[in-house]
Design a protein around this motif. Structure first.
Motif, PDB file in Angstrom:
ATOM      1  N   GLN A 151       0.856  -1.183   0.000  1.00  0.00           N
ATOM      2  CA  GLN A 151       0.000   0.000   0.000  1.00  0.00           C
ATOM      3  C   GLN A 151       0.891   1.232   0.000  1.00  0.00           C
ATOM      4  N   CYS A 152       0.764   2.075  -1.014  1.00  0.00           N
ATOM      5  CA  CYS A 152       1.575   3.292  -1.105  1.00  0.00           C
ATOM      6  C   CYS A 152       1.001   4.378  -0.208  1.00  0.00           C
ATOM      7  N   GLY A 153       1.855   5.019   0.566  1.00  0.00           N
ATOM      8  CA  GLY A 153       1.406   6.046   1.496  1.00  0.00           C
ATOM      9  C   GLY A 153       1.533   7.462   0.973  1.00  0.00           C
ATOM     10  N   TYR A 154       2.054   7.629  -0.243  1.00  0.00           N
ATOM     11  CA  TYR A 154       2.269   8.969  -0.792  1.00  0.00           C
ATOM     12  C   TYR A 154       1.117   9.368  -1.703  1.00  0.00           C
ATOM     13  N   PRO A 155       0.553  10.563  -1.520  1.00  0.00           N
ATOM     14  CA  PRO A 155      -0.639  10.957  -2.269  1.00  0.00           C
ATOM     15  C   PRO A 155      -0.375  11.649  -3.602  1.00  0.00           C
ATOM     16  N   ASP A 156       0.800  12.238  -3.804  1.00  0.00           N
ATOM     17  CA  ASP A 156       1.061  13.016  -5.015  1.00  0.00           C
ATOM     18  C   ASP A 156       0.794  12.178  -6.267  1.00  0.00           C
ATOM     19  N   HIS A 157      -0.055  12.680  -7.166  1.00  0.00           N
ATOM     20  CA  HIS A 157      -0.501  11.864  -8.307  1.00  0.00           C
ATOM     21  C   HIS A 157       0.601  11.629  -9.336  1.00  0.00           C
ATOM     22  N   VAL A 158       1.663  12.433  -9.307  1.00  0.00           N
ATOM     23  CA  VAL A 158       2.809  12.203 -10.185  1.00  0.00           C
ATOM     24  C   VAL A 158       3.759  11.202  -9.560  1.00  0.00           C
ATOM     25  N   VAL A 159       3.999  11.358  -8.265  1.00  0.00           N
ATOM     26  CA  VAL A 159       4.963  10.523  -7.552  1.00  0.00           C
ATOM     27  C   VAL A 159       4.431   9.120  -7.314  1.00  0.00           C
ATOM     28  N   ARG A 160       3.159   9.019  -6.950  1.00  0.00           N
ATOM     29  CA  ARG A 160       2.595   7.735  -6.511  1.00  0.00           C
ATOM     30  C   ARG A 160       2.818   6.589  -7.504  1.00  0.00           C
ATOM     31  N   ARG A 189      -8.637  12.981  -2.098  1.00  0.00           N
ATOM     32  CA  ARG A 189      -9.495  13.512  -3.163  1.00  0.00           C
ATOM     33  C   ARG A 189      -8.682  14.353  -4.143  1.00  0.00           C
ATOM     34  N   GLN A 190      -7.819  15.200  -3.608  1.00  0.00           N
ATOM     35  CA  GLN A 190      -7.031  16.069  -4.466  1.00  0.00           C
ATOM     36  C   GLN A 190      -6.109  15.263  -5.377  1.00  0.00           C
ATOM     37  N   SER A 191      -5.469  14.255  -4.798  1.00  0.00           N
ATOM     38  CA  SER A 191      -4.563  13.406  -5.570  1.00  0.00           C
ATOM     39  C   SER A 191      -5.302  12.715  -6.721  1.00  0.00           C
ATOM     40  N   ILE A 192      -6.475  12.146  -6.409  1.00  0.00           N
ATOM     41  CA  ILE A 192      -7.249  11.448  -7.438  1.00  0.00           C
ATOM     42  C   ILE A 192      -7.786  12.431  -8.472  1.00  0.00           C
ATOM     43  N   ALA A 193      -8.209  13.610  -8.011  1.00  0.00           N
ATOM     44  CA  ALA A 193      -8.722  14.622  -8.934  1.00  0.00           C
ATOM     45  C   ALA A 193      -7.654  15.027  -9.941  1.00  0.00           C
ATOM     46  N   GLU A 194      -6.438  15.291  -9.465  1.00  0.00           N
ATOM     47  CA  GLU A 194      -5.354  15.682 -10.359  1.00  0.00           C
ATOM     48  C   GLU A 194      -5.037  14.566 -11.352  1.00  0.00           C
TER      49      GLU A 194
END
Length: 345
Positions: free
Chosen positions: A133-142, A294-299
Motif C-alpha cells: 500500500q503506497c502512502g504517498y498521495p502526489d498523483h505524479v509521484v505515486r 481527493r485532491q490526488s485522485i482529482a489531479e
C-alpha cells in the motif's frame, strides 16, 4: 478560519534516496539543484542510518520525474537497487537462509527504509501474495513510487537467489498504464503478465519461491542485525503507518464512489471515535486525509483521463460540482478546467 495541519509523510532513510540518485546519475540528470529545490541537504546523506523528511522526499521524486520526462522512471530505477537501499533490512535479508525467510522480514522492519507504505504477505494454497500500500498521495509521484518498489523487490529477489528463477506468476498495479508503447516493458523486465488499474499493488508468485536458498546465509549475523534493527525501530516515531492505512481505505472507497468515515474505521477494526482520537493525536483529521486523497485522485483524473469534470466531482463524493471547483482552486490556485487545459503546474 483554522487551516488543517498538513498530514505528515513520516521519514525516509538516506539509503533509500541514494537509489534514485544513482539512477539519475546514470540518466545524466543533475540532482544537486533538485535536492536544493526539495529542501534536502546532501551533507545529511553521509550516514546510511540518517533520515530525511518524507514530504521533502516526495517533492524530490516529483522534481526528478519532471526532469526526466520518463513515464516509466520508477520501473527503471528498480535496476539500481542494492542491499544498502533497504538500510539494515537489506543486510538482514542477505543473511537469511531462504527467500521466504527474507520476505517475512519485510513487514516488521520496512519502517527502517521509510514510511512510504505498508507491506502485507499472504500465503493461500499454492499462492504467495506480496501486497504493498503506497502512502504517498502526489498523483505524479505515486505511480512511479509503486513501480519502483515492485521493480526493486523483483530485481533484489533475483540477486538474493543468485539469479535463480524467481519470476512471479503475475503483478497487479493500481496505477494506470503508462501507454501501449511502454506496457510490454513491464512484462519483459518482470517475466510475467502485468495488470494495470488493479484494486491494489501485489506480486503473485508460487509459494515454492519461499524455499529458494539464498547465496549468503548467516543465522548468527542475522540475529545480531535484527537486534540492531529493533533498537533503531524503537527510536522511530510510528505516525505514518495509521495515516497510510486510512488514506488507502479512503482511496478504495472513492474508487467505489463513497467516502464514509464509519466504514473506514470499521475496516481498521476501531470505532469512529477512536479513529478520530488517534488521528487528532497525530495532528490531523479524517477530513484532512479525505481532502488529501481527493485532491490526488482529482489531479490524476484531470491529467490522465477525459472524464467530464461533473463526473469527477461525483466520483469523489461531492454533491455539487461547485463545491469541487471551490475546494480544488483553494488547494492549487486554479480551477479544475484550467488545470486540465494548461496542464499541471
Amino acid at each position: 478560519m483554522t487551516t488543517a495541519k498538513q498530514p505528515t509523510l513520516g521519514t525516509v532513510s538516506v539509503a533509500a534516496i541514494r537509489q534514485y540518485l544513482r539512477a539519475a546519475d546514470h540518466l545524466g540528470i543533475a540532482t544537486a539543484p533538485l535536492l536544493q529545490q526539495a529542501g534536502l541537504d546532501p551533507q545529511n546523506f553521509q550516514s546510511d542510518e540518517g533520515r530525511i523528511d518524507g514530504t521533502r522526499f516526495q517533492n524530490f521524486i516529483r522534481l526528478l520525474c519532471n526532469a526526466s520526462d520518463n513515464p516509466i522512471l520508477g520501473l527503471e530505477t528498480g535496476d539500481f537497487v542494492q542491499p544498502g537501499s533497504y538500510s539494515v533490512l537489506g543486510y538482514i535479508t542477505m543473511s537469511c537462509s531462504t527467500l521466504g525467510e527474507a520476505i517475512q522480514r519485510i513487514a516488521p522492519y520496512e519502517k527502517l527504509v521509510g514510511d512510504m507504505g505498508l507491506t502485507q504477505v499472504l500465503v493461500s494454497g499454492d499462492e504467495l501474495n506480496l501486497i504493498w500500500q503506497c502512502g504517498y498521495p502526489d498523483h505524479v509521484v505515486r505511480p512511479q513510487l509503486i513501480d519502483n518498489v515492485i521493480s526493486s523487490w523483483i530485481h533484489y529477489a533475483r540477486w538474493l537467489a543468485d539469479d535463480r528463477d524467481t519470476a512471479p506468476m503475475a503483478v497487479h498495479l493500481e496505477r494506470r498504464s503508462p501507454g501501449a508503447e511502454y506496457t510490454h516493458t513491464y512484462a519483459e523486465r518482470w517475466r510475467c503478465p502485468v495488470e494495470f488499474n488493479a484494486a491494489d499493488n501485489r506480486i503473485i508468485a508460487h509459494k515454492d519461491l519461499l524455499d529458494i536458498p539464498l547465496r549468503q546465509p548467516d543465522p548468527g549475523l542475522r540475529r545480531t542485525l535484527e537486534a540492531h534493527a529493533q533498537t533503531q525501530m524503537a527510536g522511530i516515531e510510528d505516525q505514518a503507518a495509521l495515516m497510510t492505512r486510512v488514506r488507502e481505505a479512503i482511496r478504495q472507497q472513492l474508487v467505489q464512489g463513497v467516502s464514509r468515515q464509519d466504514i473506514v474505521a470499521e475496516n481498521l477494526r476501531m470505532t469512529r471515535r477512536t479513529l478520530q482520537r488517534k488521528l487528532s493525536l497525530e495532528g490531523t483529521s479524517y477530513q484532512a486525509l479525505l481532502d488529501d486523497v481527493r485532491q490526488s485522485i482529482a489531479e490524476d483524473y484531470l491529467a490522465n483521463t477525459t472524464l467530464p469534470i461533473p463526473d469527477i466531482a461525483l466520483r469523489l463524493g461531492f454533491s455539487e460540482t461547485t463545491s469541487f471547483h471551490r475546494q480544488f482552486k483553494a488547494r492549487v490556485g486554479v480551477t479544475p478546467g484550467d488545470y486540465r487545459q494548461k496542464g499541471q503546474p
